[in-house]
Write an enzyme that holds these catalytic residues in place. Sequence first.
Site, PDB file in Angstrom:
ATOM      1  N   ASP A   1       0.841  -1.206   0.000  1.00 35.65           N
ATOM      2  CA  ASP A   1       0.000   0.000   0.000  1.00 35.65           C
ATOM      3  C   ASP A   1       0.872   1.249   0.000  1.00 35.65           C
ATOM      4  OD1 ASP A   1      -2.536  -1.290   0.135  1.00 35.65           O
ATOM      5  OD2 ASP A   1      -2.033  -1.861   2.194  1.00 35.65           O
TER       6      ASP A   1
ATOM      7  N   TYR B   1      -0.524  20.256 -13.122  1.00 37.61           N
ATOM      8  CA  TYR B   1       0.143  18.971 -13.379  1.00 37.61           C
ATOM      9  C   TYR B   1       1.565  19.212 -13.890  1.00 37.61           C
ATOM     10  CZ  TYR B   1       1.003  14.608 -16.060  1.00 37.61           C
ATOM     11  OH  TYR B   1       1.546  13.456 -16.589  1.00 37.61           O
TER      12      TYR B   1
ATOM     13  N   LYS C   1       5.029  18.082 -12.125  1.00 35.04           N
ATOM     14  CA  LYS C   1       5.944  17.175 -12.838  1.00 35.04           C
ATOM     15  C   LYS C   1       7.314  17.829 -13.043  1.00 35.04           C
ATOM     16  CE  LYS C   1       3.930  13.225 -13.952  1.00 35.04           C
ATOM     17  NZ  LYS C   1       4.532  11.924 -13.598  1.00 35.04           N
TER      18      LYS C   1
HETATM   19  N1  LIG Z   1      -0.700   9.052 -20.250  1.00 35.47           N
HETATM   20  C1  LIG Z   1       0.022  10.091 -20.658  1.00 35.47           C
HETATM   21  O1  LIG Z   1      -0.287  10.779 -21.677  1.00 35.47           O
HETATM   22  C2  LIG Z   1       1.296  10.455 -19.952  1.00 35.47           C
HETATM   23  C3  LIG Z   1       2.174  11.350 -20.581  1.00 35.47           C
HETATM   24  C4  LIG Z   1       3.335  11.704 -19.932  1.00 35.47           C
HETATM   25  C5  LIG Z   1       3.643  11.187 -18.698  1.00 35.47           C
HETATM   26  N2  LIG Z   1       2.765  10.318 -18.107  1.00 35.47           N
HETATM   27  C6  LIG Z   1       3.114   9.823 -16.783  1.00 35.47           C
HETATM   28  O2  LIG Z   1       3.311   8.424 -16.864  1.00 35.47           O
HETATM   29  C7  LIG Z   1       2.963   7.818 -15.613  1.00 35.47           C
HETATM   30  C8  LIG Z   1       1.971   6.698 -15.846  1.00 35.47           C
HETATM   31  O3  LIG Z   1       0.784   7.230 -16.426  1.00 35.47           O
HETATM   32  P1  LIG Z   1      -0.366   6.302 -17.058  1.00 35.47           P
HETATM   33  O4  LIG Z   1      -0.778   6.956 -18.314  1.00 35.47           O
HETATM   34  O5  LIG Z   1       0.085   4.891 -17.037  1.00 35.47           O
HETATM   35  O6  LIG Z   1      -1.557   6.559 -16.028  1.00 35.47           O
HETATM   36  P2  LIG Z   1      -2.383   5.580 -15.064  1.00 35.47           P
HETATM   37  O7  LIG Z   1      -2.633   4.268 -15.723  1.00 35.47           O
HETATM   38  O8  LIG Z   1      -3.550   6.381 -14.631  1.00 35.47           O
HETATM   39  O9  LIG Z   1      -1.393   5.347 -13.850  1.00 35.47           O
HETATM   40  C9  LIG Z   1      -1.236   6.276 -12.800  1.00 35.47           C
HETATM   41  C10 LIG Z   1      -0.850   5.544 -11.538  1.00 35.47           C
HETATM   42  O10 LIG Z   1      -0.774   6.487 -10.461  1.00 35.47           O
HETATM   43  C11 LIG Z   1      -1.454   5.916  -9.349  1.00 35.47           C
HETATM   44  N3  LIG Z   1      -1.984   6.896  -8.389  1.00 35.47           N
HETATM   45  C12 LIG Z   1      -3.069   7.699  -8.526  1.00 35.47           C
HETATM   46  N4  LIG Z   1      -3.293   8.377  -7.381  1.00 35.47           N
HETATM   47  C13 LIG Z   1      -2.321   7.977  -6.511  1.00 35.47           C
HETATM   48  C14 LIG Z   1      -2.032   8.296  -5.163  1.00 35.47           C
HETATM   49  N5  LIG Z   1      -2.792   9.139  -4.446  1.00 35.47           N
HETATM   50  N6  LIG Z   1      -0.963   7.708  -4.570  1.00 35.47           N
HETATM   51  C15 LIG Z   1      -0.192   6.844  -5.254  1.00 35.47           C
HETATM   52  N7  LIG Z   1      -0.440   6.474  -6.535  1.00 35.47           N
HETATM   53  C16 LIG Z   1      -1.490   7.042  -7.152  1.00 35.47           C
HETATM   54  C17 LIG Z   1      -2.619   5.153  -9.972  1.00 35.47           C
HETATM   55  O11 LIG Z   1      -3.185   4.263  -9.031  1.00 35.47           O
HETATM   56  P3  LIG Z   1      -4.795   3.922  -9.036  1.00 35.47           P
HETATM   57  O12 LIG Z   1      -4.892   2.508  -9.363  1.00 35.47           O
HETATM   58  O13 LIG Z   1      -5.280   4.237  -7.694  1.00 35.47           O
HETATM   59  O14 LIG Z   1      -5.437   4.836 -10.032  1.00 35.47           O
HETATM   60  C18 LIG Z   1      -1.887   4.479 -11.129  1.00 35.47           C
HETATM   61  O15 LIG Z   1      -1.232   3.322 -10.701  1.00 35.47           O
HETATM   62  C19 LIG Z   1       2.437   8.947 -14.731  1.00 35.47           C
HETATM   63  O16 LIG Z   1       3.486   9.422 -13.930  1.00 35.47           O
HETATM   64  C20 LIG Z   1       2.034  10.012 -15.744  1.00 35.47           C
HETATM   65  O17 LIG Z   1       2.061  11.300 -15.160  1.00 35.47           O
HETATM   66  C21 LIG Z   1       1.605   9.932 -18.702  1.00 35.47           C
END
Ligand SMILES: NC(=O)c1ccc[n+]([C@@H]2O[C@H](COP(=O)([O-])OP(=O)(O)OC[C@H]3O[C@@H](n4cnc5c(N)ncnc54)[C@H](OP(=O)(O)O)[C@@H]3O)[C@@H](O)[C@H]2O)c1
Length: 251
Positions: A65, A157, A161
Site C-alpha cells: 500500500d 500537473y 511534474k
Molecule cells: N498518459 C500520458 O499521456 C502520460 C504522458 C506523460 C507522462 N505520463 C506519466 O506516466 C505515468 C503513468 O501514467 P499512465 O498513463 O500509465 O496513467 P495511469 O494508468 O492512470 O497510472 C497512474 C498511476 O498512479 C497511481 N496513483 C493515482 N493516485 C495515486 C495516489 N494518491 N498515490 C499513489 N499512486 C497514485 C494510480 O493508481 P490507481 O490505481 O489508484 O489509479 C496508477 O497506478 C504517470 O506518472 C504520468 O504522469 C503519462
Amino acid sequence: MRDAVGRVQSVLLVGGSSEIGLAILRRLPRTDSAVVCLAGPDRPDMERAAAALRSEGIARVEIVDFDACTSGDHAGAVDAAFVDEPDVVIVATGYLGDQQVAERDPEAATRIVDINFRGLVPMLVGVGQRLRAQGHGTLVVMSTVAGERPRLANYTYGAAKAGLDAFARGLAASLDGSGVHVLVVRPGFVRTRMTAHLKPAPLATTPDKVADAVAAAIERGARVIWVPGALRWLMLVLRHLPESVFRRLPG
Ligand SMILES: NC(=O)c1ccc[n+]([C@@H]2O[C@H](COP(=O)([O-])OP(=O)(O)OC[C@H]3O[C@@H](n4cnc5c(N)ncnc54)[C@H](OP(=O)(O)O)[C@@H]3O)[C@@H](O)[C@H]2O)c1
C-alpha cells in the site's frame, strides 16, 4: 541482482496499476523466477494487475500500500517494497486532475501536486537510500514534456511534474558512482486511461512504444529520454518561444 545475461530478478513498480508502468515492466527481460512488487493506493486495481502478471508466468507478485496523498508511513512502504531488492524500480505514479477545477479549488490543486510531486519525494528519498545501499539497480522516473513548459490546459500537473523531474535529476547526480542508474522519461501524449477523455495531441503514442523506448534507454545507460524522440527537438524550440507566441499555440 540481474543475472549473467542481464535479466532482472526483481522489479518494483510504484504506481502498481499504471498502464505505462505495467507495459515497461512487461518489456524488461526477466528470469523465470522473477518477482514483482506493485505499490499503490488501490488494492483492487493492483490485484487485477497482479492476476494478469501471474497468468503471464511471473512467479510471485507482491502488493504494497502506498498513497502519495497521505502523510502515512512512506518509509514503511519503501521497506516493504524493497524486501526482494529490486533490480529495477519504476515510478509511474501520476494524476492529471482537472485544471479548470484546480483553478477554483485549492484542495483539487493540492491533490495534483501531492500525487505528482510532494508525496513522491519521501518515497524517492527512501528508494534512493535503498538503491545506494544495494550498490546496483535502475530507477525509472515517469516525468512528462508537460513539465518542460506549462500549458494553460494542465499547468498544475506540469508544475508538479517539473518539480519531480528536477528532483529525479538531482537524485541521479547524487547517485553517480554508486552503481545505480537513474532514467527520467518525458513522454508526450500517451493513450491510456489517464488521457482517455482527451483528444490525442500530435505525436501521440502508446504504452508499448514508451516501454520499447525505456528498455532501449536502460540498455544504453541514457539519463533523460523523450518519447517519441522527436519531442526532444520540438521542446527545444517550444521552450524558447516568447510567452506571447507560445500562448497562442493550439492545444
Ligand atoms: N498518459 C500520458 O499521456 C502520460 C504522458 C506523460 C507522462 N505520463 C506519466 O506516466 C505515468 C503513468 O501514467 P499512465 O498513463 O500509465 O496513467 P495511469 O494508468 O492512470 O497510472 C497512474 C498511476 O498512479 C497511481 N496513483 C493515482 N493516485 C495515486 C495516489 N494518491 N498515490 C499513489 N499512486 C497514485 C494510480 O493508481 P490507481 O490505481 O489508484 O489509479 C496508477 O497506478 C504517470 O506518472 C504520468 O504522469 C503519462
